[in-house]
Design a protein around this motif. Sequence first.
Motif, short mmCIF file in Angstrom:
data_model
loop_
_atom_site.label_atom_id
_atom_site.label_comp_id
_atom_site.label_asym_id
_atom_site.label_seq_id
_atom_site.Cartn_x
_atom_site.Cartn_y
_atom_site.Cartn_z
N SER A 141 15.02 -1.34 4.10
CA SER A 141 15.01 -2.77 3.77
C SER A 141 16.09 -3.53 4.54
CB SER A 141 15.23 -2.95 2.26
OG SER A 141 16.46 -2.38 1.86
N LEU A 142 17.10 -2.81 5.05
CA LEU A 142 18.18 -3.46 5.81
C LEU A 142 17.67 -4.04 7.14
CD1 LEU A 142 21.09 -0.88 5.25
CD2 LEU A 142 20.64 -3.01 4.00
N ASP A 143 16.52 -3.56 7.62
CA ASP A 143 15.97 -4.08 8.87
C ASP A 143 15.70 -5.58 8.79
OD1 ASP A 143 16.02 -1.53 9.89
OD2 ASP A 143 13.90 -1.11 9.48
N TRP A 144 15.39 -6.07 7.59
CA TRP A 144 15.02 -7.48 7.44
C TRP A 144 16.20 -8.42 7.59
CZ3 TRP A 144 10.31 -8.88 8.10
CH2 TRP A 144 9.27 -8.00 7.78
N ASP A 156 0.82 -1.22 0.00
CA ASP A 156 0.00 0.00 0.00
C ASP A 156 0.85 1.26 0.00
OD1 ASP A 156 -2.23 -1.56 0.02
OD2 ASP A 156 -2.71 -1.26 2.15
N PHE A 157 1.93 1.25 0.77
CA PHE A 157 2.75 2.45 0.90
C PHE A 157 4.04 2.38 0.07
CE2 PHE A 157 0.39 2.37 4.98
CZ PHE A 157 -0.35 3.53 4.78
N LYS A 158 4.21 1.29 -0.66
CA LYS A 158 5.38 1.12 -1.53
C LYS A 158 6.67 1.38 -0.76
CE LYS A 158 2.71 2.57 -5.57
NZ LYS A 158 2.26 1.19 -5.83
N CYS A 159 6.83 0.61 0.32
CA CYS A 159 8.01 0.73 1.17
C CYS A 159 8.48 -0.66 1.54
CB CYS A 159 7.68 1.54 2.43
SG CYS A 159 6.33 0.83 3.41
N CYS A 160 9.61 -0.73 2.25
CA CYS A 160 10.15 -2.03 2.65
C CYS A 160 10.90 -1.87 3.97
CB CYS A 160 11.09 -2.57 1.57
SG CYS A 160 11.74 -4.22 1.95
N ILE A 208 13.07 -3.87 -5.52
CA ILE A 208 12.25 -3.65 -4.32
C ILE A 208 12.08 -2.15 -4.07
CG2 ILE A 208 13.07 -5.80 -3.30
CD1 ILE A 208 14.72 -4.05 -1.35
N TYR A 209 11.12 -1.84 -3.19
CA TYR A 209 10.87 -0.43 -2.85
C TYR A 209 11.94 0.06 -1.89
CZ TYR A 209 6.22 -1.13 -4.84
OH TYR A 209 5.19 -1.40 -5.69
N LYS A 210 12.54 1.18 -2.24
CA LYS A 210 13.52 1.84 -1.37
C LYS A 210 13.00 3.25 -1.11
CE LYS A 210 17.22 -1.10 -1.47
NZ LYS A 210 18.10 -1.51 -0.35
#
Length: 275
Positions: free
Chosen positions: A162-165, A153-157, A202-204
């Motif tokens: 994305s490094l949090d994952w 929905d917010f086009k984020c990761c 991916i969304y950045k």
Amino acid sequence: MGSMYKDDQDDWMTVCLKYLLFVFNFLFWMGGGAVMGVGVWTLIDKGDYLSLLASSTFAVSAYILILAGGLVMVTSFLGCCAVIREQRSCLSVYFSCLLLIFLIELVAGVLAYVYHQRLSEELKQHLNQTMTENYAQRGKESITLAVDMLHQDFKCCGSNSSLDWRHSAYVASPEAERRVVPDSCCKTITPRCGQRDHPSNIYKVEGGCITKLEHFLADHLLIIGAVGIGVACLQVKHPHTHTHTHTQTNTHNCVHTPQLSFSSSPPHKGRSSGR
């Protein structure tokens, strides 16, 4: 003659005030439906993200609005009946309900406003932990669904990026199959697309999902607060109209009582003349 003119004027004012109060109650009933609608819309449209919040204040504010909206609709109907039938007991219950609704809506508005001030800090403290520790874990399906929807929905990761994952329980598990982010982070979702975290895949987003979710929830908390406090403030003026109408009706009834005894006075006068 002057007394009859005064009676006609009182009749006209009482009828006008009754119709005005009836119209006001109908508008009040529509306002109650709007308040209830805001609460239902908040839960349905934003309900998927509630599992990501550490506090239940957001949901509680919406539920309170739904309760207040329902009470407003019932009370408005009661007010119309009280005006038509001119029953003092109905008006007393009506005023009591108005006071209760006023307090409920005020509480909902204040809760929403207070939580709006704390929202940013709560998300910073809990969102990343909630996402990385619970995503794709057994018994946490609601959080998994909420995170996937949040990404798309917010086009984020990720909460901040994305490094949090990289430090998540999901990526460290065998079920990840060498993914570095969930597939929901991908711009175009395909099986195992999360194995590649290049910006083209991916969304950045600067600030991550936490910034977008904070703005999203803050806007709707302001709506909840404005509706709750706004309608409550309107009700402060509303009872004055009811009180004036009720007083006018009682005064109108009192004006007619002396006329009935006055109309019986001519026979007395006749007997006195006979003596």
